[in-house]
Design an enzyme around this catalytic site. Structure first.
Site, PDB file in Angstrom:
ATOM      1  CB  CYS A 172       3.470  24.881  39.407  1.00 61.36           C
ATOM      2  SG  CYS A 172       5.058  25.650  39.087  1.00 61.36           S
ATOM      3  NE  ARG A 195      -0.042  20.405  37.855  1.00 60.67           N
ATOM      4  CZ  ARG A 195      -0.612  20.354  36.659  1.00 60.67           C
ATOM      5  NH1 ARG A 195      -1.200  19.243  36.275  1.00 60.67           N
ATOM      6  NH2 ARG A 195      -0.599  21.388  35.864  1.00 60.67           N
ATOM      7  CD1 TRP A 206       9.799  20.875  37.196  1.00 56.35           C
ATOM      8  CD2 TRP A 206       9.296  22.527  35.756  1.00 56.35           C
ATOM      9  NE1 TRP A 206      10.585  20.715  36.078  1.00 56.35           N
ATOM     10  CE2 TRP A 206      10.302  21.710  35.183  1.00 56.35           C
ATOM     11  CE3 TRP A 206       8.840  23.620  35.036  1.00 56.35           C
ATOM     12  CZ2 TRP A 206      10.833  21.948  33.924  1.00 56.35           C
ATOM     13  CZ3 TRP A 206       9.372  23.860  33.778  1.00 56.35           C
ATOM     14  CH2 TRP A 206      10.355  23.029  33.229  1.00 56.35           C
ATOM     15  CG  ASN A 247       0.476  25.486  36.662  1.00 55.48           C
ATOM     16  OD1 ASN A 247       1.623  25.472  36.232  1.00 55.48           O
ATOM     17  ND2 ASN A 247      -0.465  24.678  36.227  1.00 55.48           N
ATOM     18  N   GLY A 248       2.089  28.490  35.705  1.00 52.84           N
ATOM     19  CA  GLY A 248       2.164  29.086  34.371  1.00 52.84           C
ATOM     20  C   GLY A 248       3.301  30.091  34.303  1.00 52.84           C
ATOM     21  CD  GLU A 303       8.815   5.737  25.633  1.00 59.71           C
ATOM     22  OE1 GLU A 303       9.080   6.834  25.120  1.00 59.71           O
ATOM     23  OE2 GLU A 303       8.358   5.617  26.790  1.00 59.71           O
ATOM     24  CE  LYS A 358       9.742   6.402  29.773  1.00 58.41           C
ATOM     25  NZ  LYS A 358       8.521   6.882  29.204  1.00 58.41           N
ATOM     26  CD  GLU A 380      11.222   9.825  31.507  1.00 57.48           C
ATOM     27  OE1 GLU A 380      10.702  10.863  31.899  1.00 57.48           O
ATOM     28  OE2 GLU A 380      10.651   9.056  30.717  1.00 57.48           O
ATOM     29  CG  HIS A 434      25.894   6.727   7.759  1.00 57.18           C
ATOM     30  ND1 HIS A 434      26.573   6.688   6.566  1.00 57.18           N
ATOM     31  CD2 HIS A 434      24.913   5.796   7.669  1.00 57.18           C
ATOM     32  CE1 HIS A 434      26.005   5.782   5.773  1.00 57.18           C
ATOM     33  NE2 HIS A 434      24.997   5.230   6.428  1.00 57.18           N
ATOM     34  CE  LYS A 490       2.490  11.221  34.084  1.00 57.37           C
ATOM     35  NZ  LYS A 490       3.285  10.223  33.337  1.00 57.37           N
TER      36      LYS A 490
END
Ligand code: F6R
Length: 610
Positions: A2, A27, A74, A100-101, A483, A487, A490, A506, A605
């Protein structure tokens, strides 16, 4: 998560709030809203979806006034919807809050307030705050907020307005970031500096447990108990232009292209002019004596930063011969790690605000470890709470998918590994000079890779037609495979998995069938033959293999369907190059699928909740 913005001044606040929210959209972007003190009192407008939806509503029915707060969300408690969007208010509609939180005890507080007659309309934890403040209000908003925060547990950065005191804006920080911007005859609050940078470069960074009272004339900083604090103003030395797209279609593409510059800046004066020494003058408590005491290293981070840490583990073990453990931050403190005063804990975080990373840092400090932060944000919580810090000079990273921050973190690890080796004598001067020379060549080598972006675009468009694919690699190539896979997932929403190439047989090999794309990283010379064998195993089951290989490795090229070649470098430095084609691959695959590259679904983010 947020983004919060707030303004008190003489200008029309609606524009400033909207512009600030656009800068903070990274955010969270499920919904947005503003509250403005207008001629007819405190008015709120909110809209589900992107800030553009809110903007359209405000174009039709503007909110005119010079004091306001705004929020981009968010979702945590309650699905994205108009009613769950912030700002939230109370039954009298005289109070307005952006948050925010997470308020952990919101259910208890809500039940108590319902008993007293408060009626709730949303599913959010935040709505409790506006009701609580209204309930405690006795003519002074500052005091009401102070009383309210005493009752709240959890994480909260807040902006609070009341119609009863239209010339005051209250801001609070407790475990969620918040900064105050100082203007002339106007002042600002923001979750992050870009939100206010168009208007001022002078900021106060609030610490946890602090709050601020903003008027047009000034700002008073105080503890949550009301004890005044004096703080030096922080002057932001980077430009808003660095937070703009600069002609690129997306921030992600711009940031991928900024990597040569980020490499040069992060190495900068940390390498001596004659190329023989690393000087990390910024390490103040991690003296040569302190380094000699270290008997183990823990690396803790999340997501992409964790993947950089995997490379970091390899670098430190190879260069300094100190045992290194690595954990994802959300697991670290729950496994009772063995942390002593001789443990060096390295936390890696682009934003420096990731809640789990910060909690891991605090746990490490509580146990007496020495904490080194590798971060991209100087004034961040991680930066301020660590004992020492190596700043990555990637510049502001806006795209949700991290690129230049990751590669700058790799550079920070290379420099730190070499610094340890110099101090401990675990590498010869010639070995150190050889690595430094190869490091200095990286920016130009990345430029050469970027020139081949079009070739990757074609491959990406083909891959975008598939729903599953695999990345394989051994050693450092495995770390990069993880990585590359993250990428791709997402931003393209293609399911992919990264496997240590030797582990595939395996179980996961069962998923390989005709035409499944496999991206095989094969940059590590000592492991090349083994990787080629693993490539043959997937080829034999019909996989279509793209190899990422170092220039000149013709044997590998014969074993795959197509190859992307990276310039020659030392094996240990290969991740700094081989990840670049993977970043481009994800970017173009996302584009081919028509996704919003910079703002992938469900993500944000900066993850400031656990
Ligand atoms: C992925 C990505 C995330 C972050 C993670 C940690 O592209 O950006 O996985 O790496 O959320 O964030 P920081 O580095 O800010 O702690």
């Amino acid at each position: 998560m947020c983004g919060i913005v707030g303004y008190i001044g003489k200008r029309n606040s609606q524009e400033i709030l909207l512009e600030g929210l656009k800068k903070l959209e990274y955010r969270g972007y499920d919904s947005a809203g503003v509250a403005v003190y207008t001629a007819s009192g405190l008015q709120i407008q909110k809209a589900k979806g992107r800030i553009a939806n809110l903007e359209s509503k405000l174009e039709e029915a503007p909110l005119n006034g010079s004091v306001g707060i705004g929020h981009t969300r968010w979702a945590t408690h309650g699905k994205p919807s108009d009613v769950n969007s912030h700002p939230h208010t109370d039954n009298s509609m005289k109070f307005s809050v952006v948050h925010n939180g997470i308020i952990e005890n919101y259910i208890t507080l809500k039940e108590e307030l319902i008993e007293k007659g408060h009626v709730f309309v949303s599913e959010t934890d935040t709505e409790v705050i506006s009701h609580l403040i209204a309930d405690l209000y006795e003519g002074d908003i500052l005091k009401a907020v102070q009383k309210a925060v005493k009752r709240m547990t959890g994480a909260f950065a807040l902006g609070v307005l009341t119609e009863f005191e239209p010339d005051r804006l209250v801001a609070v920080r407790q475990a969620s970031p918040l900064i105050i911007g100082i203007g002339e005859g106007e002042n600002f609050i923001g979750s992050d500096i870009p939100a206010i940078l168009e208007y001022t470069r002078n900021v106060f960074i609030l610490n946890d447990g602090e709050m601020a009272l903003l008027t047009r004339e000034g700002v008073e900083l105080m503890t949550l108990e009301g004890n005044f604090i004096s703080r030096e103003m922080f002057r932001v030395d980077w430009d808003i232009v660095t937070a703009e797209k600069a002609g690129f279609d997306h921030f992600m593409l711009k940031e991928i292209h900024e990597q040569p510059r980020a490499y040069r800046d992060t190495m900068g004066s940390r390498i001596s002019a004659d190329g023989t020494q690393v000087t990390l003058n910024e390490l103040t408590t991690l003296t040569p004596e302190a380094i000699r005491e270290i008997n183990r290293v823990h690396i803790v981070a999340c997501g992409t930063a964790y993947h950089a840490g995997m490379v970091g583990k390899y670098i430190i073990e190879k260069m300094a011969r100190i045992p290194v453990e690595i954990d994802v931050a959300s697991e670290y403190r729950y496994r009772s790690p063995i942390i002593t005063k001789d443990t060096l804990v390295i936390v890696v975080s682009q934003s420096g605000e990731t809640a789990d990373t910060l909690a891991a840092l605090r746990e490490a400090k509580r146990c007496g470890a020495h904490v080194l932060a590798i971060t991209n944000v100087v004034g961040s919580s991680v930066a301020r709470e660590a004992d020492d810090m190596i700043v990555t000079l990637a510049g502001p990273e806006i795209a949700v998918a991290s690129t230049k921050a990751y590669t700058s973190q790799l550079v920070a690890f290379y420099l730190f590994g070499l610094h340890l080796a110099q101090t401990l004598g675990t590498q010869t001067a010639a070995e150190i000079a050889e690595t430094l020379a190869a490091l200095k060549a990286l920016p130009e080598q990345v430029e050469a890779i970027l020139e081949q972006a079009e070739a990757i675009k074609g491959v990406a468009e083909e891959m975008a037609k598939h729903d599953n694919l695999f990345f394989i690699g051994r050693g450092l190539d495995y770390a990069v495979a993880l990585e590359g896979s993250l990428k791709l997932k997402e931003i393209s929403y293609i399911h992919s998995e990264a496997y240590a190439a030797g582990e595939l047989k395996h179980g996961t090999l069962a998923l390989i069938e005709e035409g499944v794309p496999v991206i095989a990283l094969a940059t590590q010379h000592e492991l090349l033959e083994k990787t080629v064998s693993n490539i043959k195993e997937v080829k034999a089951r019909g996989a279509n293999v793209l190899g990422i290989a170092v220039e000149g490795e013709l044997e590998l090229q014969k074993s795959v369907d197509s190859t992307f070649v990276i310039p020659k470098t030392l094996d240990v430095l290969a991740p700094a190059l081989s990840v670049v084609p993977l970043q481009l691959l994800s970017y173009y695959a996302s584009l081919a699928r028509g996704n919003d590259v910079d703002k992938p679904r469900n993500l944000a983010k900066s993850v400031t909740v656990e």
